[in-house]
Design an enzyme around this catalytic site. Sequence first.
Site, PDB file in Angstrom:
ATOM      1  CD  GLU A 106      -0.349   3.210  13.102  1.00  0.00           C
ATOM      2  OE1 GLU A 106       0.070   2.288  14.222  1.00  0.00           O
ATOM      3  OE2 GLU A 106       0.603   4.266  12.885  1.00  0.00           O
TER       4      GLU A 106
HETATM    5  C1  ACM Z   1       2.286   1.719   9.214  1.00  0.00           C
HETATM    6  O1  ACM Z   1       3.466   1.056   9.921  1.00  0.00           O
HETATM    7  N1  ACM Z   1       1.969   3.168  10.300  1.00  0.00           N
HETATM    8  C2  ACM Z   1       1.666   2.164   8.019  1.00  0.00           C
END
Ligand code: ACM
Length: 720
Positions: free
Chosen positions: A356
Amino acid sequence: MNRFHRRGRGLVALASVALTLPLTATLSPAAAAPTPAAPTPAAPTPAPYALVPQPVSQQAVPGAGFTLTPKTRIAVLSKDAAALGVGSYLSKLLAPATGYDLKVVRKAKAPDKALALNPDGPASLGAEGYTVSSDKNGVVVTAHGAQGLFRGVQTLRQLLPAAVESRSKQARTWTVAPAKISDAPRYEYRGVMLDVARRFFPVEQVKRYIDEAAAYKINKLHLHLTDDQGWRIAVDALPNLTKVGAGTQSGFTGGTDWYYTAADYKEIVSYAASRFMTVVPEIDGPGHTMSALASVPELNCDDKAQAPYSGFEVGISLYCLKDQKHKDATKSFLQTVVNAVAELTPGPYVHLGGDETPQATQDEYDSYVKAATDATTARKKTAMGWHQLGQSPLPAGSLLQYWGEDSDRETIGTASEKPGITHLRQGVAQGAKYIMSPSDHAYLDMQYDVSTPYGLSWSGYVPVQRSYAWDPETVTGKLDGTGAIVPAGQIAGVEAALWADRAYEGSNNLPTSSTRWPAPQEYADYMSFPRLPAVAEVGWSPQSARDWSSFRQRLAQHGQRWTAAGIGFHAAPGVPWPGTVRTVEGEHGIVVGNVDGVGLENAGSTSDGTDLVLWAPNRGPKQTWTVAAQSDGTYTMANKASGKCAEASGSAAGATVVQRSCDAARTGQRWRITDRPNDDRHSIASAVGGLVLTAGSATNGAKVTLQSDTGSALQTWTVD
Ligand code: ACM
């Protein structure tokens, strides 16, 4: 968008997913879903005892079992200190409930009437394989080394009555069921992740969780030590990381000790090691880094520290990697941090995050990965990361963690393949190995169903069945199970992940001043049990020995163990927990055939007259029905998403079933729900003409109609 994945689905109800579960033999072949490419598994091994994970083989031995007495010896057939340690562990494990203080003795040969532990079994058992042989004369656990003995002891424990898990003395006899068991794991890496960054778990609660997970043969504890909301590991050279960066959690500010000192961390590592569990520390980056950005000014482009963050957003932070000066500062920071963490970590891995990071350019991302992996390999550690790390050049031998879901897999081979899939291909091409943590199966923070008080549902609801019924070898392929991107030879194992984005009552909503925040262990117990044992079996047992119908029966017996042990598990629907009387009244999923079947849903419509359909069970509101008894002994069934009632559109064979505004005067909305003999299923007949609710087939999108009752599996329904 994909990179905003954890949030991107937001609070939006999910579209139904395609059915990927193999159907069971109870459904007619004509009704079966498209056959997956994988070979049909052999019939599961008969399971005389409710063991989880299911061993490779188990047989009941005729005759009585071995009854412990206060004089029973734990005989360790070795001088090996680690093997003797397993003996002491077993003695301590049995002490509270039995009240016995079983002596651990060293012996050359297994004595009669003893619990014998032999670590000098053949090398062919591997590091974790073992055999258990028990009859009225005693028990022998054989392994090749102490680790295998420890795994075998977890099985031995399950051959004793559930009350053995009690932490207080129980007046009863203690007999080990007579059995011959031979076992070894499918995968070497079987992990669980705790998000101690968003919600801090004190050392004692981590240790408790280690014990809970070790009972199911989990052998890796991944600690998500850093995130926007907190930095949880002391680094001597950077005291601000814990002075400033550890003062927040999601929903909390002002902490002074929400982190692990070096001594705390060592205590966790050594406790885990005593349970043959390796700690995997994660230092997330280049995103999820607000706590570092708040503590170390030079990580920011303006060289000013950010404010500490205690909110609930995702995708809000990035190390400054825009110019050489800041790349150098980040590199030096990562060297210091990775050095300190590697120094304290005997295990081979350092997890570097990489998830992310929507704002990062490729150059910024690559520069993070190079700096972080260089710092890791300089310490002779294996670089780990989320699967996005595959987009950058990686050192040989890296280990990546897949956390995609069905909506990613749907795009495989299409023009709009999701970036995460591309990253997966790139990592595979670099020879990386993979841990499978598909978010729609292995994320323990996903809600079980619409009524779960904690957690999120951006990856859909994850009822127990969903946490169990998947195969690491097909979970990176298309939804029909073909075309796995990660080849079997590059799969190292599985990991369940307990995120703490919503570790409070209120689920998808943000907390208010009156929100209840359970103790971290209470949240962990509820979300992990029974789903952690499900993922543990995915990682341990051969695919051919796994079967949901068997698993749910075995799992049901474990509820008593958890109750005895004080584990606050969730008695989730779909599992026949002993002592729970399931009534047809109340909120239910209504699933055709046995529990592997498809669920009755309202197709996402709120309109009157919409035909009801069947879809892969997901326990969402569209598949949740409030069943209410009427004065004439019939029931109405109201859909949770639309509020409308299931109604027969006619009384003749072939009449479809629709939803319509609930109106008790309409007899088409009245149903006779009757128990079928010999199973836990029901027939559902229309009160209008007596014809029964019949699934057109057991594939996604099939309609339901009224037909005369032939006893077909497509006319039998699980209401639970
Ligand atoms: C994640 O769930 N951002 C690894």
